[in-house]
Design a protein around this motif. Structure first.
Motif, PDB file in Angstrom:
ATOM      1  N   GLU A 248      73.472  74.218  67.675  1.00 54.93           N
ATOM      2  CA  GLU A 248      73.187  75.530  68.262  1.00 54.93           C
ATOM      3  C   GLU A 248      74.291  75.974  69.209  1.00 54.93           C
ATOM      4  O   GLU A 248      74.718  77.130  69.184  1.00 54.93           O
ATOM      5  CB  GLU A 248      71.841  75.482  68.999  1.00 54.93           C
ATOM      6  N   TRP A 252      77.099  76.440  64.783  1.00 54.70           N
ATOM      7  CA  TRP A 252      77.215  75.995  63.407  1.00 54.70           C
ATOM      8  C   TRP A 252      76.053  76.496  62.557  1.00 54.70           C
ATOM      9  O   TRP A 252      76.188  76.693  61.363  1.00 54.70           O
ATOM     10  CB  TRP A 252      77.258  74.467  63.354  1.00 54.70           C
ATOM     11  N   GLY A 253      74.915  76.674  63.170  1.00 55.80           N
ATOM     12  CA  GLY A 253      73.747  77.119  62.435  1.00 55.80           C
ATOM     13  C   GLY A 253      72.892  75.951  61.979  1.00 55.80           C
ATOM     14  O   GLY A 253      73.394  75.025  61.326  1.00 55.80           O
ATOM     15  N   ILE A 254      71.614  75.988  62.335  1.00 58.48           N
ATOM     16  CA  ILE A 254      70.696  74.895  62.004  1.00 58.48           C
ATOM     17  C   ILE A 254      70.559  74.713  60.495  1.00 58.48           C
ATOM     18  O   ILE A 254      70.270  73.617  60.012  1.00 58.48           O
ATOM     19  CB  ILE A 254      69.306  75.154  62.636  1.00 58.48           C
ATOM     20  N   SER A 255      70.801  75.779  59.723  1.00 59.58           N
ATOM     21  CA  SER A 255      70.669  75.677  58.267  1.00 59.58           C
ATOM     22  C   SER A 255      71.655  74.687  57.664  1.00 59.58           C
ATOM     23  O   SER A 255      71.448  74.206  56.537  1.00 59.58           O
ATOM     24  CB  SER A 255      70.871  77.053  57.624  1.00 59.58           C
ATOM     25  N   TYR A 256      72.719  74.373  58.405  1.00 64.23           N
ATOM     26  CA  TYR A 256      73.713  73.421  57.911  1.00 64.23           C
ATOM     27  C   TYR A 256      73.391  71.977  58.304  1.00 64.23           C
ATOM     28  O   TYR A 256      74.136  71.057  57.954  1.00 64.23           O
ATOM     29  CB  TYR A 256      75.110  73.779  58.429  1.00 64.23           C
ATOM     30  N   ALA A 258      70.749  69.958  57.403  1.00 67.03           N
ATOM     31  CA  ALA A 258      70.349  69.121  56.262  1.00 67.03           C
ATOM     32  C   ALA A 258      71.531  68.786  55.353  1.00 67.03           C
ATOM     33  O   ALA A 258      71.744  67.609  55.021  1.00 67.03           O
ATOM     34  CB  ALA A 258      69.231  69.794  55.476  1.00 67.03           C
ATOM     35  N   SER A 260      74.593  68.656  56.099  1.00 68.74           N
ATOM     36  CA  SER A 260      75.522  67.810  56.854  1.00 68.74           C
ATOM     37  C   SER A 260      75.090  66.352  56.789  1.00 68.74           C
ATOM     38  O   SER A 260      75.915  65.440  56.602  1.00 68.74           O
ATOM     39  CB  SER A 260      75.601  68.272  58.307  1.00 68.74           C
TER      40      SER A 260
END
Length: 405
Positions: A248, A252-256, A258, A260
């Protein structure tokens, strides 16, 4: 790179190492963390209270490993492995009956000691002692057990939690250990002789001085190597425990998150096998100066650049360093100090590793609470990584075995 003849001729022993590292999952942070909210709800604990209990239990286990881990040099491997398996079985039963914060403290202590600590210690020590020419490959294969655990256990446990209470899952774990793993250990090591070694070994290895633990602790080059040894577990624990803040804060965005971790798992498995092959071909000592480089490159890219797949690239690069470390460090101790007392020597390094992972969440939490951004923290990590390589290189010419007559 992959030798099927080697796998076939050593299948029982390699499977033993694989199963031991797989069972170490039951004491690893990635696994115990799944039960965090359920435990806190049952005992009415805050996040900080649970974290404090977890850190204390981990710290105490790190000191205990120094004593118990050495005993693998004094007992038959089969007997020691049975002891560790039975102890983890009892620890799982104890966890299933958890009723107070003191009970929780003791349960986590036992799970960290016999799971994370001694299961993996038994596997790596056994692989290092038996294998010589193919030590890297053997360690790479055995550590796939933990990779399998990281890949399947979280999803499986989350699925079970939809149907049963969390305590009953620990009863299933206890049953798995006593009904499946224990008999397999007895079968796989039935005809194993502790004095046996890999047939295709280097003749020169018979002439390597076998250092005692006391001699290693008095050896100055051991301390020049320690910062590099502790670097991956210390930093990666700090990253994982604060993964949401990192994603956050650095945008980077939480969607990345998983993808990662998927990349992390894939590159860990690949690095285990590639590093094992390279170590057997060139030696661990020659690979040693380079193993932190992928992590350092990942830190530099994350600090200086930002693009869509930045987190995936970062997690892939730290996975390469971490996977290599799992194979490299045990091979390094074996090459420099011999294998006769490898259990005692590894017990020290495993203890320090566990100790560092217990301090990491506290330190990184302090840095975050002090207002440092993700890039600030990554910069501190980079400085530590560069310092570790520099410190290692000072004594690089001394990292070689002493040949006896």
């Amino acid at each position: 790179m992959f030798n099927f003849h080697f796998l076939k001729s050593n299948f029982k022993y390699l499977l033993f190492g694989f199963l031991m590292t797989f069972c170490s999952s039951f004491g690893q942070t990635f696994f115990l963390g799944i039960f965090n909210p359920f435990i806190r709800e049952d005992l009415n604990l805050s996040h900080s209270e649970f974290g404090t209990i977890y850190s204390i239990a981990t710290l105490v286990s790190s000191f205990t490993i120094i004593w118990i881990g050495k005993k693998i040099d004094d007992f038959k491997l089969r007997n020691f492995a049975v002891f560790v398996c039975l102890a983890l079985f009892c620890s799982s039963l104890f966890m299933s009956q958890m009723s107070s914060f003191i009970h929780l403290l003791i349960a986590i202590f036992f799970l960290r000691l016999f799971g994370q600590g001694l299961m993996s210690h038994t596997s790596s020590t056994a692989m290092a002692r038996f294998f010589n020419k193919n030590r890297g490959k053997a360690l790479g294969i055995s550590w796939l057990g933990l990779s399998l655990g990281e890949g399947i256990l979280p999803g499986f446990v989350i699925l079970l939690l939809n149907y049963i209470v969390w305590k009953n899952i620990w009863l299933f774990i206890a049953g798995f250990l006593i009904l499946i793993i224990l008999p397999l250990i007895l079968i796989l090591l039935k005809n194993f002789k502790d004095s046996s070694v890999e047939k295709s070994q280097f003749i020169l290895s018979n002439n390597i001085k076998n250092w005692t633990r006391g001699e290693v602790l008095r050896d100055i080059k051991f301390y020049f190597l320690l910062p590099a040894v502790l670097c991956p577990p210390f930093l990666i624990t700090g990253i994982f425990i604060n993964q949401i803040y990192l994603f956050e804060n650095i945008n980077w965005g939480i969607s990345y998150l998983a993808p990662s971790f998927t990349a992390y798992a894939i590159f860990t498995v690949l690095s285990l096998q590639v590093s094992g092959y390279l170590i057997d071909k060139f030696s661990a000592i020659k690979i040693l100066p380079f193993y932190l480089v992928p992590m350092i490159i990942g830190l530099i890219f994350s600090i200086l650049f930002k693009f869509a797949l930045s987190p995936v690239l970062f997690f892939s690069l730290i996975a390469i360093t971490n996977g290599t470390a799992n194979v490299l460090m045990t091979s390094t101790w074996s090459e420099i100090y011999g294998t006769k007392h490898i259990g005692a020597i590894r017990s020290i390094t495993v203890s320090l590793m566990v100790f560092s992972t217990s301090l990491s969440p506290i330190l990184f939490g302090f840095l975050i609470d002090s207002g440092l951004s993700s890039k600030d923290i990554l910069s501190i990590m980079l400085v530590y990584g560069l310092f570790s390589i520099f410190f290692l290189l000072i004594k690089i010419k001394n990292y070689k075995p002493i040949i006896t007559s």
